[in-house]
Write a protein that holds these residues in place. Structure first.
Motif, PDB file in Angstrom:
ATOM      1  N   THR A 158       0.990  -1.024  -0.405  1.00  0.00           N
ATOM      2  CA  THR A 158       0.079  -0.048   0.098  1.00  0.00           C
ATOM      3  C   THR A 158       0.914   1.808  -0.164  1.00  0.00           C
ATOM      4  N   PHE A 159       1.420   1.057   1.053  1.00  0.00           N
ATOM      5  CA  PHE A 159       3.171   2.236   0.876  1.00  0.00           C
ATOM      6  C   PHE A 159       3.767   2.283  -0.536  1.00  0.00           C
ATOM      7  N   GLN A 160       3.581   1.612  -1.224  1.00  0.00           N
ATOM      8  CA  GLN A 160       4.684   1.953  -2.883  1.00  0.00           C
ATOM      9  C   GLN A 160       3.549   2.493  -3.363  1.00  0.00           C
ATOM     10  N   TYR A 161       1.932   1.191  -3.622  1.00  0.00           N
ATOM     11  CA  TYR A 161       1.121   2.074  -4.770  1.00  0.00           C
ATOM     12  C   TYR A 161       0.211   3.281  -4.177  1.00  0.00           C
ATOM     13  N   THR A 162       0.154   3.586  -3.564  1.00  0.00           N
ATOM     14  CA  THR A 162      -1.208   4.652  -2.443  1.00  0.00           C
ATOM     15  C   THR A 162      -0.373   6.092  -3.199  1.00  0.00           C
ATOM     16  N   PHE A 163       1.758   6.258  -2.311  1.00  0.00           N
ATOM     17  CA  PHE A 163       2.321   7.498  -3.246  1.00  0.00           C
ATOM     18  C   PHE A 163       2.377   7.073  -3.461  1.00  0.00           C
ATOM     19  N   ASP A 164       2.705   6.741  -5.006  1.00  0.00           N
ATOM     20  CA  ASP A 164       4.061   6.288  -5.862  1.00  0.00           C
ATOM     21  C   ASP A 164       5.420   6.664  -5.419  1.00  0.00           C
ATOM     22  N   TYR A 165       5.555   5.962  -4.901  1.00  0.00           N
ATOM     23  CA  TYR A 165       6.661   6.086  -4.006  1.00  0.00           C
ATOM     24  C   TYR A 165       7.781   5.764  -3.996  1.00  0.00           C
ATOM     25  N   GLN A 166       9.042   7.165  -5.031  1.00  0.00           N
ATOM     26  CA  GLN A 166       9.223   6.323  -5.773  1.00  0.00           C
ATOM     27  C   GLN A 166      11.026   6.880  -5.191  1.00  0.00           C
ATOM     28  N   PRO A 167      12.056   4.900  -5.296  1.00  0.00           N
ATOM     29  CA  PRO A 167      13.918   5.486  -4.324  1.00  0.00           C
ATOM     30  C   PRO A 167      13.662   6.850  -4.705  1.00  0.00           C
ATOM     31  N   GLY A 168      14.650   7.081  -2.741  1.00  0.00           N
ATOM     32  CA  GLY A 168      15.359   8.167  -2.731  1.00  0.00           C
ATOM     33  C   GLY A 168      14.436   9.442  -2.466  1.00  0.00           C
ATOM     34  N   GLU A 169      13.290   9.365  -2.601  1.00  0.00           N
ATOM     35  CA  GLU A 169      12.087  10.235  -1.934  1.00  0.00           C
ATOM     36  C   GLU A 169      11.938   9.954  -0.376  1.00  0.00           C
ATOM     37  N   VAL A 170      11.644  11.311   0.201  1.00  0.00           N
ATOM     38  CA  VAL A 170      11.466  11.692   1.535  1.00  0.00           C
ATOM     39  C   VAL A 170       9.933  11.389   1.739  1.00  0.00           C
ATOM     40  N   PHE A 171       9.395  10.862   2.996  1.00  0.00           N
ATOM     41  CA  PHE A 171       8.408  11.260   3.386  1.00  0.00           C
ATOM     42  C   PHE A 171       7.966  11.422   4.184  1.00  0.00           C
ATOM     43  N   TRP A 172       6.697  11.654   4.075  1.00  0.00           N
ATOM     44  CA  TRP A 172       6.019  11.995   6.179  1.00  0.00           C
ATOM     45  C   TRP A 172       4.685  11.892   6.069  1.00  0.00           C
ATOM     46  N   CYS A 173       4.371  11.112   7.733  1.00  0.00           N
ATOM     47  CA  CYS A 173       3.246  10.794   7.827  1.00  0.00           C
ATOM     48  C   CYS A 173       3.303  11.656   9.557  1.00  0.00           C
ATOM     49  N   SER A 174       2.500  12.908   9.540  1.00  0.00           N
ATOM     50  CA  SER A 174       2.403  13.086  10.153  1.00  0.00           C
ATOM     51  C   SER A 174       2.127  12.917  11.757  1.00  0.00           C
ATOM     52  N   ALA A 175       1.573  11.294  11.541  1.00  0.00           N
ATOM     53  CA  ALA A 175       0.033  10.731  12.870  1.00  0.00           C
ATOM     54  C   ALA A 175       1.772  10.204  13.513  1.00  0.00           C
ATOM     55  N   ASP A 176       1.329  10.073  14.836  1.00  0.00           N
ATOM     56  CA  ASP A 176       1.770   9.313  15.846  1.00  0.00           C
ATOM     57  C   ASP A 176       2.025   8.096  15.759  1.00  0.00           C
ATOM     58  N   ILE A 177       3.110   7.535  16.181  1.00  0.00           N
ATOM     59  CA  ILE A 177       3.051   5.878  16.196  1.00  0.00           C
ATOM     60  C   ILE A 177       2.291   5.450  17.146  1.00  0.00           C
ATOM     61  N   GLY A 178       1.632   6.119  18.107  1.00  0.00           N
ATOM     62  CA  GLY A 178       0.645   5.684  18.834  1.00  0.00           C
ATOM     63  C   GLY A 178      -0.767   4.546  17.876  1.00  0.00           C
ATOM     64  N   TRP A 179      -0.485   5.128  16.971  1.00  0.00           N
ATOM     65  CA  TRP A 179      -1.870   4.915  16.532  1.00  0.00           C
ATOM     66  C   TRP A 179      -1.771   4.100  14.697  1.00  0.00           C
ATOM     67  N   VAL A 180      -2.843   3.405  14.458  1.00  0.00           N
ATOM     68  CA  VAL A 180      -2.396   2.572  13.358  1.00  0.00           C
ATOM     69  C   VAL A 180      -1.414   3.880  12.369  1.00  0.00           C
ATOM     70  N   THR A 181      -1.732   4.694  12.118  1.00  0.00           N
ATOM     71  CA  THR A 181      -1.369   5.190  10.820  1.00  0.00           C
ATOM     72  C   THR A 181       0.435   5.685  11.008  1.00  0.00           C
ATOM     73  N   GLY A 182       0.497   5.645  12.047  1.00  0.00           N
ATOM     74  CA  GLY A 182       1.881   5.820  12.236  1.00  0.00           C
ATOM     75  C   GLY A 182       3.041   4.531  12.175  1.00  0.00           C
ATOM     76  N   HIS A 183       1.617   3.465  12.713  1.00  0.00           N
ATOM     77  CA  HIS A 183       3.110   1.670  12.707  1.00  0.00           C
ATOM     78  C   HIS A 183       2.775   1.887  11.058  1.00  0.00           C
ATOM     79  N   SER A 184       1.972   1.872  10.271  1.00  0.00           N
ATOM     80  CA  SER A 184       2.297   1.579   8.610  1.00  0.00           C
ATOM     81  C   SER A 184       2.592   2.501   8.018  1.00  0.00           C
ATOM     82  N   TYR A 185       2.238   3.637   8.506  1.00  0.00           N
ATOM     83  CA  TYR A 185       2.921   5.013   6.969  1.00  0.00           C
ATOM     84  C   TYR A 185       3.996   5.488   7.662  1.00  0.00           C
TER      85      TYR A 185
END
Ligand code: 6R9
Length: 641
Positions: free
Chosen positions: A281-308
C-alpha cells in the motif's frame, strides 16, 4: 459536489497507471492465490510461502502465507543496511525547531535496533512476550517497535497522550510485563511526563511488570526504581542479535482502538500478511519512488504511525520523517517549514489538521518553499471538499495529486483510495478499492446493493493486512465485526458508491441521522456548513425530535476574527438548504470556540450528542479529550434547552 479533478499525466516511472490499475485489480480478484504469492515477493522470506490466503468469515478464522517464515525487522532494516547502508532511513525533526535534529542511515538504524533488541533481551523479554511502548515521537519509539519485531516480541504501542489509567488498562488486558518509555517529552514546548505517567500506571492495582526500559531524551531527572527500571544506555550492547525466524501468522503487534461499545479492543496483527500489505500500500498509494522523502504526521501510537511512519516506508527502503512536535508550534507554518527544510516529496496528514491550518490563512503556506511536494495524502475522517481544495490548490499549488485513504486500525493499511496517476480525483471521495479489496454495500437487512447506492460498508473477502482477532477475546472480534452481517467483515462505516464506482465514506453508521424518514450523513451537513467562508469547522449530530424523529444540531467554529451573529445564523441555515435541500435545514446552530476532540484529532460525537440532547449530566468519560475544559463552555451554550 460531484466534480472531478483529473489526475496528472503519469511520469514514465509512475508505479501505476489507469490501465495497469484495471488489469492488476481484476487479477487480484480473479486469481487471488497467484496474485498474492507474487506480492509476497516484496519481502525476504526465510521459508517462502507456498500458500496465500486461507480464511473463512463463518466461522471466523483468517490466515495468510501460513507456511512461510520471515522476520519483519530483517525486511525493514537489515536487508537495506546490506544493500544501501548509507541511505537515510529516518529524519528526526524535534519539537523545538532550533534543537538539533538527526538523520539515521540504514546502517545506523540497524546498529540502534540491535542495541535496543539486546537491551530488551537483557531485561528478560523473550519471543511472544508483549512489550508496551509509551514514547514521545522520537526515533527510539520506532526503533523499539523494530527491536520487538527482531526478537519476536509483540509490541503494544500506546499514544503518548493517554493517561496512566489507560496505560494500566492496556498493560493488564494483554498481560504485558515490559514497558519501554522515555524520561520525558515535549509537544509544542509543553512538557509531557512519560516516565511519571508510567510510574503512576504501575502503581495501580493489579498492574505488575518485570522491567521498564528507559530512554534518555529530555534529560529530566526521573526516579529509577531499583530492580525494575533500567536505562537503555546502560543495558544496550552491540553483540550479535540475529532476527528470529517467525511464522507468518505469529503476532507482530497489538493496537488498542475504540469501538462503539465497551473498553478499547486490542486489535491483533500478524507478521507476514501485515508486512506485505504495509509494503504494498505504501508503494502504490503514494507512488513512492526510491530516494524520496516521505512524511506521515501521525503519531506511532496510532495505526497510521505503525503502517506509514515505521513499517511501510522502511519495508520499501524509504526515508521517513519522525516529527516530535505539533502543527501550530512555534507558529502555524510549522508543517510547511518541515516540508521545506527536509524537501519532503510525499506528505500524509489528517483533515482536521488541514482545516485547522486553513483557518489561519494562506500566508503561512505561501511563505515557504513547498516545491519538493509531489503527492499529498489524507486519512482518518472524511475530508470536506473545501479543505480538499485548499490542500490541493494552496498546499499543492494544484500540481500534486491527493490521495484520500480510507482504512482502519483493523485493516492494517489502505483499503479504498485514489492512486496518484491512475485515478481522477473527486474532492471528498476516497476513490476506488485497493488491489484485492472487495467492498460491498448492504442494506440494514444485509442484502447486498448494486450500482450507485448508499449502504453499510462491508468487505467481502479477506486481504493480507486484515486483523486476525482481538487479543485474548476472539468472540469479541466476531461480535464486533462479523455478527451484524454474517459472513462479511463490517466496517462500521456508512458509504455511498457513485455511478463511476467511487466510494464516498459518510462516517460511522452510528453518526447517520434520520430526519423525517430521510437518511443523512452528518458529514454531508458538515461539508455544507464549512463551505461558508466564515466557517472553520462543523460537527453535526442528531437528537430526538418529536415530529421528525431526529433533528439536526450543528456545532460550528468560525474563522479567526469572525463573530457569531443573527445574520450568520440565517446564512448558514440557508447554506445547508441550498447545498442539500430543505430536509437538511439545521434545527440548532451552536457557535463554539472549539470542538471536543481526542488527542488524535477525532471529534468526540458522543459528547456532542449528549449536549444536543440536553442530557449533559451523563457525559461519560471525557478524560481522553485534548481539552476537557471545552465541555463546560459547550454545556453553557447549548441550544436545545
Ligand atoms: C486509519 C484510521 C478508522 C475510521 C474509519 C472511518 C474513519 C479513516 C477515512 C475515514 C473517511 C477516510 N476514516 N479514514 N473516513 N475517509 N479517508 O483512521 O484508523 O483510527 O481505526 O479509524 O476512521 O470512520 O472507520 P482508525
Amino acid at each position: 459536489m460531484n466534480d472531478t479533478v483529473a489526475h496528472p499525466a503519469p511520469q514514465a516511472s509512475a508505479n501505476c497507471t489507469s490501465d495497469e490499475y484495471r488489469t492488476l485489480y481484476r487479477r487480484s480478484i480473479e486469481e487471488p492465490d497467484s496474485f498474492w504469492l507474487e506480492q509476497a515477493q516484496r519481502l525476504d522470506w526465510f521459508t517462502a510461502p507456498g500458500k496465500a490466503g486461507e480464511w473463512s468469515y463463518d466461522p471466523v478464522d483468517i490466515a495468510w502465507y501460513a507456511d512461510g517464515t520471515l522476520n519483519l525487522c530483517h525486511n525493514a532494516v537489515d536487508r537495506h543496511a546490506a544493500s544501501q547502508p548509507d541511505a537515510t532511513a529516518f529524519i528526526f525533526e524535534p519539537d523545538d525547531p532550533d534543537a538539533p535534529g538527526r538523520t539515521l542511515s540504514y546502517r545506523e538504524l540497524q546498529a540502534e535496533t540491535v542495541r535496543m533488541a539486546n537491551a530488551l533481551k537483557a531485561l528478560g523479554v523473550t519471543k511472544g512476550d508483549r512489550v508496551t511502548i509509551y514514547m514521545p515521537m522520537i526515533v527510539e519509539g520506532a526503533v523499539a517497535m523494530l527491536a520487538c519485531a527482531r526478537i519476536g516480541a509483540v509490541h503494544s504501542v500506546i499514544f503518548g497522550g493517554f493517561s496512566p489509567e489507560s496505560i494500566a488498562g492496556r498493560l493488564k488486558d494483554c498481560d504485558s510485563r515490559f514497558v519501554v518509555t522515555a524520561d520525558g517529552g515535549t509537544r509544542g514546548a509543553k512538557p509531557i511526563p512519560f516516565k511519571a505517567n508510567v510510574d503512576a500506571a504501575l502503581a495501580m492495582d493489579g498492574v505488575e511488570v518485570d522491567g521498564v526500559l528507559l530512554v534518555r531524551h529530555t534529560g529530566d531527572d526521573v526516579p529509577v526504581v531499583d530492580g525494575r527500571d533500567r536505562w537503555l544506555h546502560n543495558l544496550a550492547s552491540d553483540d550479535d542479535c540475529p532476527c528470529e525466524d517467525m511464522a507468518a501468522e505469529d503476532p507482530l503487534f497489538i493496537l488498542y482502538t475504540s469501538g462503539s461499545t465497551g473498553k478499547p479492543k486490542g486489535v491483533l496483527h500478524t507478521t507476514g500478511g501485515y508486512g506485505v500489505w504495509a509494503a504494498m500500500t505504501f508503494q502504490y498509494t503514494f507512488d513512492y519512488q526510491p530516494g524520496e522523502v516521505f512524511w506521515c504526521s501521525a503519531d506511532i501510537g496510532w495505526v497510521t504511525g505503525h503502517s506509514y511512519v515505521t513499517y511501510g516506508p522502511l519495508l520499501n527502503g524509504g526515508t521517513s520523517v519522525i516529527f516530535e512536535g505539533v502543527p501550530n508550534y512555534p507558529d502555524h507554518g510549522r508543517f510547511w517549514d518541515v516540508i521545506d527544510r527536509h524537501e519532503v516529496s510525499l506528505f500524509y496528514t489528517a483533515p482536521t489538521a488541514i482545516r485547522a491550518l486553513m483557518r489561519e490563512g494562506d500566508h503561512h503556506v505561501t511563505s515557504r518553499d513547498l516545491s519538493s511536494l509531489r503527492v499529498l495524502g489524507t486519512v482518518g475522517e472524511p475530508i470536506n471538499p473545501e479543505a480538499w481544495r485548499w490542500y490541493h490548490e494552496v498546499v499543492g499549488s494544484g500540481r500534486c495529486p491527493i490521495v484520500d485513504t480510507w482504512w482502519q486500525t483493523e485493516t492494517g493499511g489502505h483499503m479504498i483510495t485514489t492512486l496518484p496517476y491512475a485515478h481522477d480525483m473527486k474532492p471528498g471521495s476516497a476513490g476506488r478499492p485497493f488491489f484485492g479489496v472487495r467492498p460491498l454495500l448492504v442494506d440494514n437487512e444485509g442484502e447486498s446493493l448494486e450500482g450507485a447506492v448508499s449502504g453499510n460498508l462491508c468487505i467481502e473477502a479477506s486481504w493480507p493486512g486484515q486483523a486476525r482477532t482481538v487479543y485474548g477475546d476472539h468472540d469479541r472480534f466476531i461480535e464486533a465485526y462479523f455478527s451484524t452481517f454474517p459472513g462479511r467483515y463490517f466496517t462500521g462505516d456508512g458509504c455511498r458508491r457513485d455511478e463511476d464506482g467511487y466510494y464516498w465514506i459518510t462516517g460511522r453508521v452510528d453518526d447517520v441521522i434520520n430526519v423525517s424518514g430521510h437518511r443523512m450523513g452528518t458529514a454531508e451537513v458538515e461539508s455544507a456548513l464549512v463551505l461558508h467562508p466564515k466557517v472553520a469547522e462543523a460537527a453535526v449530530v442528531g437528537y430526538p425530535h418529536d415530529i421528525k424523529g431526529q433533528g439536526i444540531y450543528c456545532y460550528v467554529t468560525l474563522m479567526e476574527g469572525v463573530e457569531p451573529s443573527n445574520e450568520l445564523y440565517t446564512d448558514l441555515r440557508q447554506q445547508v438548504r441550498k447545498e442539500i435541500g430543505p430536509v437538511a435545514t439545521p434545527d440548532h446552530l451552536h457557535f463554539t470556540a472549539g470542538l471536543p476532540k481526542t488527542r488524535s484529532g477525532k471529534i468526540m460525537r458522543r459528547i456532542l450528542r449528549k449536549i444536543a440532547e440536553n442530557d449533559y449530566g451523563s457525559l461519560g468519560d471525557t478524560s481522553t479529550l485534548a481539552d476537557p475544559s471545552l465541555v463546560d463552555a459547550l454545556i453553557e451554550g447549548r441550544q436545545n434547552r
